[in-house]
Write a protein that holds these residues in place. Structure first.
Motif, PDB file in Angstrom:
ATOM      1  N   PRO A 205     -32.017 -69.883-100.570  1.00  0.00           N
ATOM      2  CA  PRO A 205     -31.692 -69.835 -99.147  1.00  0.00           C
ATOM      3  C   PRO A 205     -30.222 -69.418 -98.973  1.00  0.00           C
ATOM      4  CG  PRO A 205     -31.915 -72.104 -99.905  1.00  0.00           C
ATOM      5  CD  PRO A 205     -32.369 -71.229-101.028  1.00  0.00           C
ATOM      6  N   GLU A 206     -29.904 -68.877 -97.824  1.00  0.00           N
ATOM      7  CA  GLU A 206     -28.574 -68.309 -97.585  1.00  0.00           C
ATOM      8  C   GLU A 206     -27.458 -69.305 -97.842  1.00  0.00           C
ATOM      9  OE1 GLU A 206     -26.261 -66.039 -93.917  1.00  0.00           O
ATOM     10  OE2 GLU A 206     -28.455 -66.052 -93.994  1.00  0.00           O
ATOM     11  N   GLU A 207     -27.652 -70.570 -97.471  1.00  0.00           N
ATOM     12  CA  GLU A 207     -26.591 -71.561 -97.661  1.00  0.00           C
ATOM     13  C   GLU A 207     -26.322 -71.840 -99.136  1.00  0.00           C
ATOM     14  OE1 GLU A 207     -30.456 -73.887 -96.891  1.00  0.00           O
ATOM     15  OE2 GLU A 207     -29.442 -72.090 -96.130  1.00  0.00           O
ATOM     16  N   LYS A 208     -27.338 -71.692 -99.990  1.00  0.00           N
ATOM     17  CA  LYS A 208     -27.125 -71.891-101.426  1.00  0.00           C
ATOM     18  C   LYS A 208     -26.587 -70.624-102.086  1.00  0.00           C
ATOM     19  CE  LYS A 208     -30.081 -75.825-102.348  1.00  0.00           C
ATOM     20  NZ  LYS A 208     -31.074 -76.460-103.246  1.00  0.00           N
ATOM     21  N   GLN A 209     -26.938 -69.455-101.582  1.00  0.00           N
ATOM     22  CA  GLN A 209     -26.329 -68.222-102.093  1.00  0.00           C
ATOM     23  C   GLN A 209     -24.817 -68.270-101.917  1.00  0.00           C
ATOM     24  OE1 GLN A 209     -28.274 -64.896-100.163  1.00  0.00           O
ATOM     25  NE2 GLN A 209     -29.957 -64.868-101.646  1.00  0.00           N
ATOM     26  N   ALA A 210     -24.356 -68.889-100.844  1.00  0.00           N
ATOM     27  CA  ALA A 210     -22.920 -68.985-100.581  1.00  0.00           C
ATOM     28  C   ALA A 210     -22.207 -69.851-101.614  1.00  0.00           C
ATOM     29  CB  ALA A 210     -22.686 -69.546 -99.181  1.00  0.00           C
ATOM     30  N   MET A 211     -22.939 -70.719-102.324  1.00  0.00           N
ATOM     31  CA  MET A 211     -22.352 -71.576-103.342  1.00  0.00           C
ATOM     32  C   MET A 211     -22.114 -70.828-104.653  1.00  0.00           C
ATOM     33  SD  MET A 211     -24.895 -74.770-102.546  1.00  0.00           S
ATOM     34  CE  MET A 211     -24.430 -75.715-104.002  1.00  0.00           C
TER      35      MET A 211
ATOM     36  N   PRO B 190     -23.849 -79.324-103.766  1.00  0.00           N
ATOM     37  CA  PRO B 190     -22.859 -78.835-102.805  1.00  0.00           C
ATOM     38  C   PRO B 190     -21.403 -79.026-103.197  1.00  0.00           C
ATOM     39  CG  PRO B 190     -23.952 -80.837-101.995  1.00  0.00           C
ATOM     40  CD  PRO B 190     -24.705 -80.393-103.194  1.00  0.00           C
TER      41      PRO B 190
ATOM     42  N   SER C  82     -32.662 -73.267-107.442  1.00  0.00           N
ATOM     43  CA  SER C  82     -32.629 -73.907-106.121  1.00  0.00           C
ATOM     44  C   SER C  82     -32.470 -75.423-106.224  1.00  0.00           C
ATOM     45  CB  SER C  82     -33.907 -73.572-105.343  1.00  0.00           C
ATOM     46  OG  SER C  82     -33.879 -74.149-104.063  1.00  0.00           O
TER      47      SER C  82
END
Length: 360
Positions: A186-192, A162, A157
């Motif tokens: 968190p969902e926004e970091k899973q997308a990375m 980004p 995490s």
């Protein structure tokens, strides 16, 4: 090209940078093997965002005669030399190298970032080393969440940035840590994270860990397991994209990544796992799935207390006297555990007889 391993791949493909030949599955295996290298002698422990090319780290380590591969068997110096001296991997940037060894917390953890493109990074979690602490922690997943899992979640995490596209993976315990860490982003970091690579790694006891947290992994995970598969079957997490690897090693030797075979830029595969390993794990998981959490904890504590009483601090240094203490501890476990051990002995004996008949 019949029996190529990752060393042969480096000899064959090592002169081609990632900019000319994109990342492939063999590269993922190599990054997971490199995660076992001790980069502390190169001054990288706790380096944070500071980077160093692998070729520079390799040069420093070899000049200091400080090379160490923290796997069960160690060695594989030729692999490391081929990697850091190659065009393909030599220019890879190392950052965020962390290593934690806390016997009092029963924790053995390490992770590292390998940046192989201008905006592409592989985050590799190290598997178990030869320490008794590391092995005890492996067995603890049968009854509790571990400190290394918590460290992995915190590490992933805080180190994702980004402006980067990530692939995350690990071998053995490292694969378990990769799954756990991704599941807690968190969902926004899973997308990375573009892809997760789970290489012959144990899963999670369903009465210890909420496996619904793994659902975001389903479409992003490539699972690799050797033909003689033991570790992946421990509380197995199944993924649609699963690859069974052809190997040179015999039985449990196939857990070692250096035994995994490649064919050009691809892994060599088999259609199904070995029937003897299937039967062994069927017996073991019968105990692991039905024994109470309390009895699993007692079992692990008694076995590793016996190992500690033998004086060994390294799993490879257990003496004959140490093994006798372990057997004595096993004899005191639950009736179900003793029945499973007896069944396991019969399964192993039957497998040896079949192999002998085949050889004859």
């Amino acid at each position: 090209m019949k029996n190529m391993n990752i060393e042969d791949y480096l000899l064959w493909r090592g002169d081609i940078p990632f900019s000319k030949d994109p990342f492939n599955l063999v590269d993922a295996v190599i990054f997971c093997e490199l995660a076992y290298v001790n980069f502390e002698p190169a001054g990288l422990l706790g380096c944070g965002e500071k980077t160093m090319p692998l070729k520079e780290a390799g040069r420093i380590i070899m000049e200091k005669d400080a090379y160490e591969l923290k796997t069960l068997n160690g060695g594989e110096e030729e692999f490391f030399n081929l990697a850091w001296q190659s065009e393909r991997f030599g220019n890879v940037l190392i950052r965020y190298y962390e290593e934690i060894f806390e016997p009092e917390e029963e924790a053995q953890f390490s992770a590292v970032h390998f940046q192989y493109g201008s905006h592409e990074t592989f985050v590799a979690f190290r598997g178990t080393d030869a320490s008794i602490v590391g092995w005890r922690e492996d067995f603890m997943i049968s009854f509790t969440l571990t400190q290394s899992q918590k460290y992995a979640a915190e590490y992933l995490s805080k180190t994702l940035k980004p402006d980067m596209v990530y692939r995350v993976g690990g071998h053995s315990k490292g694969g378990n840590l990769a799954m756990y860490a991704f599941a807690h982003l968190p969902e926004e970091k899973q997308a990375m994270v573009e892809q997760v690579y789970v290489m012959d790694a144990p899963g999670f006891a369903p009465d210890v860990f909420d496996r619904s947290l793994l659902e975001p992994l389903n479409d992003k995970t490539t699972k690799l397991m050797p033909e003689f598969c033991i570790i992946s079957r421990i509380y197995e997490v199944e993924f649609e994209n699963t690859v069974i690897i052809d190997c040179t090693g015999i039985s449990t030797q196939q857990h070692d990544l250096i035994t995994w075979l490649v064919y050009g830029p691809r892994m060599r595969t088999k259609e199904k796992t070995n029937i003897i390993s299937d039967k062994i794990m069927e017996v073991i998981m019968r105990w692991a799935s039905h024994e109470s959490i309390e009895n699993r904890e007692i079992f692990v504590r008694e076995v590793f207390d016996a190992i500690g009483a033998s004086g060994a601090r390294d799993i490879t240094k257990i003496s004959a006297r140490g093994y006798m203490k372990i057997l004595e501890a096993l004899s005191k476990t639950s009736d179900q555990a003793r029945d499973v051990l007896a069944d396991l002995g019969r399964t192993l004996l039957g497998g040896e007889q079949k192999e002998g008949a085949k050889d004859a």
